[in-house]
Design a protein around this motif. Structure first.
Motif, PDB file in Angstrom:
ATOM      1  N   LEU A 198     -47.630  21.259 -45.353  1.00 47.01           N
ATOM      2  CA  LEU A 198     -47.301  22.646 -45.675  1.00 47.01           C
ATOM      3  C   LEU A 198     -48.403  23.356 -46.455  1.00 47.01           C
ATOM      4  O   LEU A 198     -48.350  24.573 -46.638  1.00 47.01           O
ATOM      5  CB  LEU A 198     -45.983  22.698 -46.448  1.00 47.01           C
ATOM      6  CG  LEU A 198     -44.749  22.312 -45.618  1.00 47.01           C
ATOM      7  CD1 LEU A 198     -43.541  22.099 -46.529  1.00 47.01           C
ATOM      8  CD2 LEU A 198     -44.442  23.380 -44.576  1.00 47.01           C
ATOM      9  N   ALA A 199     -49.409  22.604 -46.891  1.00 49.17           N
ATOM     10  CA  ALA A 199     -50.573  23.219 -47.533  1.00 49.17           C
ATOM     11  C   ALA A 199     -51.506  23.848 -46.500  1.00 49.17           C
ATOM     12  O   ALA A 199     -52.421  24.593 -46.866  1.00 49.17           O
ATOM     13  CB  ALA A 199     -51.334  22.182 -48.362  1.00 49.17           C
ATOM     14  N   ASP A 200     -51.251  23.554 -45.233  1.00 49.54           N
ATOM     15  CA  ASP A 200     -52.072  24.070 -44.142  1.00 49.54           C
ATOM     16  C   ASP A 200     -51.262  25.065 -43.316  1.00 49.54           C
ATOM     17  O   ASP A 200     -50.168  24.741 -42.834  1.00 49.54           O
ATOM     18  CB  ASP A 200     -52.532  22.908 -43.258  1.00 49.54           C
ATOM     19  CG  ASP A 200     -53.367  23.383 -42.086  1.00 49.54           C
ATOM     20  OD1 ASP A 200     -54.554  23.677 -42.278  1.00 49.54           O
ATOM     21  OD2 ASP A 200     -52.810  23.473 -40.967  1.00 49.54           O
ATOM     22  N   ALA A 201     -51.787  26.269 -43.146  1.00 53.97           N
ATOM     23  CA  ALA A 201     -51.038  27.320 -42.456  1.00 53.97           C
ATOM     24  C   ALA A 201     -50.754  26.976 -40.997  1.00 53.97           C
ATOM     25  O   ALA A 201     -49.674  27.276 -40.474  1.00 53.97           O
ATOM     26  CB  ALA A 201     -51.791  28.646 -42.541  1.00 53.97           C
ATOM     27  N   ASP A 202     -51.707  26.350 -40.316  1.00 52.02           N
ATOM     28  CA  ASP A 202     -51.498  26.009 -38.907  1.00 52.02           C
ATOM     29  C   ASP A 202     -50.448  24.922 -38.752  1.00 52.02           C
ATOM     30  O   ASP A 202     -49.603  24.987 -37.849  1.00 52.02           O
ATOM     31  CB  ASP A 202     -52.823  25.551 -38.283  1.00 52.02           C
ATOM     32  CG  ASP A 202     -53.823  26.689 -38.122  1.00 52.02           C
ATOM     33  OD1 ASP A 202     -53.382  27.851 -38.047  1.00 52.02           O
ATOM     34  OD2 ASP A 202     -55.030  26.406 -38.079  1.00 52.02           O
ATOM     35  N   SER A 203     -50.485  23.911 -39.622  1.00 50.94           N
ATOM     36  CA  SER A 203     -49.481  22.858 -39.588  1.00 50.94           C
ATOM     37  C   SER A 203     -48.099  23.424 -39.891  1.00 50.94           C
ATOM     38  O   SER A 203     -47.100  23.048 -39.270  1.00 50.94           O
ATOM     39  CB  SER A 203     -49.832  21.755 -40.591  1.00 50.94           C
ATOM     40  OG  SER A 203     -48.889  20.703 -40.550  1.00 50.94           O
ATOM     41  N   GLU A 246     -58.268  24.182 -57.035  1.00 45.45           N
ATOM     42  CA  GLU A 246     -56.874  23.926 -57.413  1.00 45.45           C
ATOM     43  C   GLU A 246     -56.062  25.213 -57.409  1.00 45.45           C
ATOM     44  O   GLU A 246     -54.892  25.220 -57.017  1.00 45.45           O
ATOM     45  CB  GLU A 246     -56.825  23.266 -58.787  1.00 45.45           C
ATOM     46  CG  GLU A 246     -57.311  21.834 -58.796  1.00 45.45           C
ATOM     47  CD  GLU A 246     -57.413  21.267 -60.195  1.00 45.45           C
ATOM     48  OE1 GLU A 246     -57.200  20.041 -60.350  1.00 45.45           O
ATOM     49  OE2 GLU A 246     -57.707  22.028 -61.147  1.00 45.45           O
ATOM     50  N   VAL A 247     -56.675  26.310 -57.849  1.00 42.20           N
ATOM     51  CA  VAL A 247     -55.985  27.604 -57.816  1.00 42.20           C
ATOM     52  C   VAL A 247     -55.659  27.975 -56.374  1.00 42.20           C
ATOM     53  O   VAL A 247     -54.544  28.412 -56.065  1.00 42.20           O
ATOM     54  CB  VAL A 247     -56.841  28.696 -58.479  1.00 42.20           C
ATOM     55  CG1 VAL A 247     -56.189  30.069 -58.311  1.00 42.20           C
ATOM     56  CG2 VAL A 247     -57.045  28.392 -59.960  1.00 42.20           C
ATOM     57  N   ASP A 248     -56.631  27.805 -55.495  1.00 46.62           N
ATOM     58  CA  ASP A 248     -56.399  28.102 -54.073  1.00 46.62           C
ATOM     59  C   ASP A 248     -55.322  27.191 -53.491  1.00 46.62           C
ATOM     60  O   ASP A 248     -54.463  27.636 -52.718  1.00 46.62           O
ATOM     61  CB  ASP A 248     -57.696  27.933 -53.284  1.00 46.62           C
ATOM     62  CG  ASP A 248     -58.698  29.038 -53.556  1.00 46.62           C
ATOM     63  OD1 ASP A 248     -58.287  30.100 -54.059  1.00 46.62           O
ATOM     64  OD2 ASP A 248     -59.890  28.834 -53.269  1.00 46.62           O
ATOM     65  N   ALA A 249     -55.350  25.914 -53.868  1.00 44.14           N
ATOM     66  CA  ALA A 249     -54.357  24.960 -53.356  1.00 44.14           C
ATOM     67  C   ALA A 249     -52.957  25.326 -53.827  1.00 44.14           C
ATOM     68  O   ALA A 249     -51.988  25.219 -53.063  1.00 44.14           O
ATOM     69  CB  ALA A 249     -54.718  23.546 -53.801  1.00 44.14           C
ATOM     70  N   ALA A 250     -52.835  25.734 -55.083  1.00 43.65           N
ATOM     71  CA  ALA A 250     -51.531  26.151 -55.615  1.00 43.65           C
ATOM     72  C   ALA A 250     -51.012  27.372 -54.867  1.00 43.65           C
ATOM     73  O   ALA A 250     -49.818  27.451 -54.537  1.00 43.65           O
ATOM     74  CB  ALA A 250     -51.648  26.449 -57.107  1.00 43.65           C
ATOM     75  N   TYR A 251     -51.890  28.302 -54.583  1.00 43.85           N
ATOM     76  CA  TYR A 251     -51.478  29.491 -53.842  1.00 43.85           C
ATOM     77  C   TYR A 251     -51.001  29.112 -52.445  1.00 43.85           C
ATOM     78  O   TYR A 251     -49.950  29.573 -51.981  1.00 43.85           O
ATOM     79  CB  TYR A 251     -52.635  30.487 -53.751  1.00 43.85           C
ATOM     80  CG  TYR A 251     -52.340  31.652 -52.829  1.00 43.85           C
ATOM     81  CD1 TYR A 251     -51.616  32.756 -53.281  1.00 43.85           C
ATOM     82  CD2 TYR A 251     -52.736  31.629 -51.496  1.00 43.85           C
ATOM     83  CE1 TYR A 251     -51.318  33.810 -52.432  1.00 43.85           C
ATOM     84  CE2 TYR A 251     -52.444  32.675 -50.640  1.00 43.85           C
ATOM     85  CZ  TYR A 251     -51.737  33.761 -51.108  1.00 43.85           C
ATOM     86  OH  TYR A 251     -51.431  34.799 -50.259  1.00 43.85           O
ATOM     87  N   GLN A 252     -51.767  28.264 -51.766  1.00 48.85           N
ATOM     88  CA  GLN A 252     -51.434  27.904 -50.391  1.00 48.85           C
ATOM     89  C   GLN A 252     -50.078  27.216 -50.287  1.00 48.85           C
ATOM     90  O   GLN A 252     -49.260  27.547 -49.431  1.00 48.85           O
ATOM     91  CB  GLN A 252     -52.528  27.007 -49.805  1.00 48.85           C
ATOM     92  CG  GLN A 252     -53.827  27.721 -49.494  1.00 48.85           C
ATOM     93  CD  GLN A 252     -53.669  28.798 -48.434  1.00 48.85           C
ATOM     94  OE1 GLN A 252     -52.924  28.647 -47.469  1.00 48.85           O
ATOM     95  NE2 GLN A 252     -54.363  29.907 -48.621  1.00 48.85           N
ATOM     96  N   LEU A 253     -49.853  26.237 -51.147  1.00 48.43           N
ATOM     97  CA  LEU A 253     -48.621  25.441 -51.038  1.00 48.43           C
ATOM     98  C   LEU A 253     -47.429  26.135 -51.694  1.00 48.43           C
ATOM     99  O   LEU A 253     -46.343  26.178 -51.128  1.00 48.43           O
ATOM    100  CB  LEU A 253     -48.839  24.072 -51.675  1.00 48.43           C
ATOM    101  CG  LEU A 253     -47.696  23.067 -51.496  1.00 48.43           C
ATOM    102  CD1 LEU A 253     -47.470  22.749 -50.021  1.00 48.43           C
ATOM    103  CD2 LEU A 253     -47.995  21.782 -52.259  1.00 48.43           C
ATOM    104  N   LEU A 309     -47.070  29.372 -52.707  1.00 47.59           N
ATOM    105  CA  LEU A 309     -46.812  30.796 -52.480  1.00 47.59           C
ATOM    106  C   LEU A 309     -46.977  31.210 -51.013  1.00 47.59           C
ATOM    107  O   LEU A 309     -46.055  31.772 -50.423  1.00 47.59           O
ATOM    108  CB  LEU A 309     -47.755  31.616 -53.369  1.00 47.59           C
ATOM    109  CG  LEU A 309     -47.397  33.079 -53.629  1.00 47.59           C
ATOM    110  CD1 LEU A 309     -46.015  33.203 -54.252  1.00 47.59           C
ATOM    111  CD2 LEU A 309     -48.443  33.717 -54.536  1.00 47.59           C
ATOM    112  N   ARG A 310     -48.131  30.928 -50.421  1.00 46.98           N
ATOM    113  CA  ARG A 310     -48.344  31.312 -49.023  1.00 46.98           C
ATOM    114  C   ARG A 310     -47.304  30.704 -48.107  1.00 46.98           C
ATOM    115  O   ARG A 310     -46.790  31.357 -47.193  1.00 46.98           O
ATOM    116  CB  ARG A 310     -49.753  30.893 -48.582  1.00 46.98           C
ATOM    117  CG  ARG A 310     -50.137  31.302 -47.147  1.00 46.98           C
ATOM    118  CD  ARG A 310     -49.740  30.262 -46.104  1.00 46.98           C
ATOM    119  NE  ARG A 310     -50.229  28.955 -46.471  1.00 46.98           N
ATOM    120  CZ  ARG A 310     -49.666  27.827 -46.078  1.00 46.98           C
ATOM    121  NH1 ARG A 310     -48.580  27.829 -45.295  1.00 46.98           N
ATOM    122  NH2 ARG A 310     -50.143  26.656 -46.472  1.00 46.98           N
TER     123      ARG A 310
END
Length: 230
Positions: free
Chosen positions: A43-48, A84-91, A93-94
Motif C-alpha cells: 500500500l506504500a506503492d500507488a500502482d500496487s 521518511e516524510v515522503d514514505a509517511a505521506y504515501q502510506l 495519507l495518499r
C-alpha cells in the motif's frame, strides 16, 4: 467493508468487528489476512494499491472503508529524513485518498457510505513524530473536508485518534521505559487494546450513525483531556 492494513493489530480487530456485525470484509495488506477476504499489496506503492483496489471491487461496490494502514517513522526533527516524510505521506495519507476515490462511485450509487480514517493522538503533538504526526493530522483535515463534500451523498466520514494501543507497531516505536511513562500518564492507567478501537470503528460504520460526520474521537484512556480543544 474494506480495511487497509487489516492483517494484524488494530486493522485485524476492526475486520473481526465487521465480520461479527455480518458484513463482508475485504482486507488489503502486504501480509496474508487471517480474517475476511485477503488481497495482498504494498500500500506504500500507488500502482500496487490500484491493482489491489481493482481486485477488491471486482465482486461489486464496497460501501464501508476503514483507512487503517500506517507506519510511524520515529525520529527527532534533525534526524527525520525527507525519504521518511515522503514514505509517511504515501502510506498514511495518499493511500487513504486513493482508496476513498476508488470506492466513492459505489457509495454514491448506493446513496450510502461510511468512511473511517485512522488518525492518531500524535496529531495533537508528540515528540519524535514529525513525519507521523504530520500525516495523521492530514487525515483529520481530510475527514473534515470529505464530511462536507460527501454528506449530501449519504456518506459519512469520521476519524479515530488512538492513544497508546498494545500492538506490534507501538512496541517497535517505544522502548520499555517510554511505555512505562506513557501508561503512568493515562488516566485509566492501562494501555488500550485493538478491540477498544474496533468498538469505536464499529459505531461509526453502523447504518444508524448517519447523523455523525466530520468528527475525530480520541480513544486514548483520557490521555488527550486537557490537550485537545473542547
Amino acid at each position: 467493508m474494506l480495511v487497509t492494513g487489516g492483517a494484524s493489530g488494530i486493522g485485524r480487530a476492526i475486520a473481526e468487528e465487521g465480520l461479527a456485525r455480518g458484513w463482508d470484509v475485504v482486507v488489503i495488506d502486504r501480509e496474508a489476512a487471517p480474517v475476511g477476504t485477503g488481497v495482498k499489496a504494498d500500500l506504500a506503492d500507488a500502482d500496487s494499491t490500484r491493482a489491489a483496489l481493482e481486485e477488491a471491487l471486482a465482486a461489486g461496490p464496497i460501501t464501508r472503508l476503514v483507512n487503517n494502514v500506517g507506519a510511524v517513522f520515529p525520529g527527532a526533527l534533525q534526524e527525520q529524513s525527507l525519504a521518511e516524510v515522503d514514505a509517511a505521506y504515501q502510506l498514511n495519507l495518499r493511500c487513504a485518498v486513493q482508496c476513498a476515490q476508488a470506492l466513492l462511485p459505489g457509495m454514491t450509487q448506493a446513496g450510502f457510505g461510511r468512511i473511517v480514517n485512522m488518525a492518531s493522538r500524535a496529531a495533537l503533538g508528540k515528540e519524535l513524530r514529525t513525519a507521523y504526526a504530520a500525516s495523521k493530522a492530514g487525515l483529520i483535515g481530510l475527514t473534515r473536508v470529505w464530511a462536507l463534500e460527501l454528506g449530501p451523498l449519504g456518506i459519512t466520514v469520521n476519524a479515530i485518534g488512538p492513544g497508546p494501543i498494545a500492538t506490534e507497531l507501538f512496541a517497535k516505536a517505544n522502548d520499555e521505559e517510554r511505555t512505562r511513562q506513557i501508561v503512568e500518564a493515562v488516566p485509566v492507567r492501562r494501555m488500550g487494546t485493538p478491540d477498544d478501537i474496533a468498538h469505536s470503528a464499529g459505531y461509526f460504520l453502523d447504518e444508524r450513525a448517519g447523523f455523525v460526520t466530520g468528527q475525530t474521537v480520541y480513544v486514548c484512556g483520557g490521555l488527550t483531556v486537557g490537550v485537545a480543544q473542547v
